[in-house]
Design a protein around this motif. Sequence first.
Motif, PDB file in Angstrom:
ATOM      1  N   ALA A  72      26.060  33.660  46.203  1.00  0.00           N
ATOM      2  CA  ALA A  72      25.643  32.515  45.394  1.00  0.00           C
ATOM      3  C   ALA A  72      26.833  31.604  45.081  1.00  0.00           C
ATOM      4  N   GLY A  73      28.031  32.034  45.496  1.00  0.00           N
ATOM      5  CA  GLY A  73      29.221  31.226  45.250  1.00  0.00           C
ATOM      6  C   GLY A  73      29.830  31.422  43.872  1.00  0.00           C
ATOM      7  N   ASN A  74      29.410  32.466  43.177  1.00  0.00           N
ATOM      8  CA  ASN A  74      29.957  32.748  41.849  1.00  0.00           C
ATOM      9  C   ASN A  74      31.215  33.592  41.970  1.00  0.00           C
ATOM     10  N   ILE A  75      32.120  33.398  41.048  1.00  0.00           N
ATOM     11  CA  ILE A  75      33.288  34.258  40.953  1.00  0.00           C
ATOM     12  C   ILE A  75      32.848  35.448  40.109  1.00  0.00           C
ATOM     13  N   ALA A  76      32.892  36.632  40.660  1.00  0.00           N
ATOM     14  CA  ALA A  76      32.441  37.818  39.941  1.00  0.00           C
ATOM     15  C   ALA A  76      33.540  38.869  39.957  1.00  0.00           C
ATOM     16  N   ILE A  77      33.925  39.320  38.777  1.00  0.00           N
ATOM     17  CA  ILE A  77      34.939  40.354  38.670  1.00  0.00           C
ATOM     18  C   ILE A  77      34.341  41.506  37.867  1.00  0.00           C
ATOM     19  N   PRO A  78      33.674  42.434  38.559  1.00  0.00           N
ATOM     20  CA  PRO A  78      33.096  43.567  37.837  1.00  0.00           C
ATOM     21  C   PRO A  78      34.204  44.470  37.301  1.00  0.00           C
ATOM     22  N   VAL A  79      33.975  45.052  36.159  1.00  0.00           N
ATOM     23  CA  VAL A  79      34.977  45.890  35.505  1.00  0.00           C
ATOM     24  C   VAL A  79      34.394  47.281  35.312  1.00  0.00           C
ATOM     25  N   SER A  80      35.212  48.288  35.590  1.00  0.00           N
ATOM     26  CA  SER A  80      34.789  49.666  35.385  1.00  0.00           C
ATOM     27  C   SER A  80      36.016  50.540  35.203  1.00  0.00           C
ATOM     28  N   SER A  81      35.843  51.632  34.482  1.00  0.00           N
ATOM     29  CA  SER A  81      36.907  52.630  34.389  1.00  0.00           C
ATOM     30  C   SER A  81      36.554  53.836  35.267  1.00  0.00           C
ATOM     31  N   ASN A  82      35.386  53.782  35.909  1.00  0.00           N
ATOM     32  CA  ASN A  82      34.908  54.851  36.773  1.00  0.00           C
ATOM     33  C   ASN A  82      35.430  54.602  38.191  1.00  0.00           C
ATOM     34  N   GLU A  83      36.221  55.531  38.719  1.00  0.00           N
ATOM     35  CA  GLU A  83      36.851  55.340  40.028  1.00  0.00           C
ATOM     36  C   GLU A  83      35.814  55.105  41.134  1.00  0.00           C
ATOM     37  N   LYS A  84      34.708  55.832  41.101  1.00  0.00           N
ATOM     38  CA  LYS A  84      33.643  55.656  42.110  1.00  0.00           C
ATOM     39  C   LYS A  84      33.100  54.238  42.061  1.00  0.00           C
ATOM     40  N   HIS A  85      32.879  53.705  40.862  1.00  0.00           N
ATOM     41  CA  HIS A  85      32.338  52.349  40.720  1.00  0.00           C
ATOM     42  C   HIS A  85      33.362  51.306  41.179  1.00  0.00           C
ATOM     43  N   ILE A  86      34.628  51.545  40.898  1.00  0.00           N
ATOM     44  CA  ILE A  86      35.684  50.616  41.324  1.00  0.00           C
ATOM     45  C   ILE A  86      35.716  50.548  42.857  1.00  0.00           C
ATOM     46  N   ILE A  87      35.629  51.702  43.503  1.00  0.00           N
ATOM     47  CA  ILE A  87      35.633  51.745  44.972  1.00  0.00           C
ATOM     48  C   ILE A  87      34.387  51.047  45.519  1.00  0.00           C
ATOM     49  N   GLU A  88      33.226  51.295  44.914  1.00  0.00           N
ATOM     50  CA  GLU A  88      31.997  50.623  45.331  1.00  0.00           C
ATOM     51  C   GLU A  88      32.141  49.105  45.214  1.00  0.00           C
TER      52      GLU A  88
END
Length: 92
Positions: A72-88
């Motif tokens: 959609a052209g959005n800048i998205a920076i998801p945040v997580s402290s869960n290593e699995k989620h960060i890798i995903e």
Amino acid sequence: MPALLQNEPHPYHQGGKIKAHIAKYGTVMDSWFPLGGRGFTQELFNDPTISAIAKAPEKSSAQIINRWNLQAGNIAIPVSSNEKHIIEDASV
């Protein structure tokens, strides 16, 4: 002019009108809550359409939503402290 506007775009709140308005000024949308925030996260993760899309390529609902933001052209920076989620998130 501001370079970026933080908003809450996700599949349930796409922000098309505001995005069109700010584009006239060269401003881009930052997805402050790329995975739904404000109570929509689990609803989005369990959405039948998003879940069905995620099933075919064996991705998570979060990855589908992150990809939606990117396309959609959005800048998205998801945040997580869960290593699995960060890798995903990084694999999108």
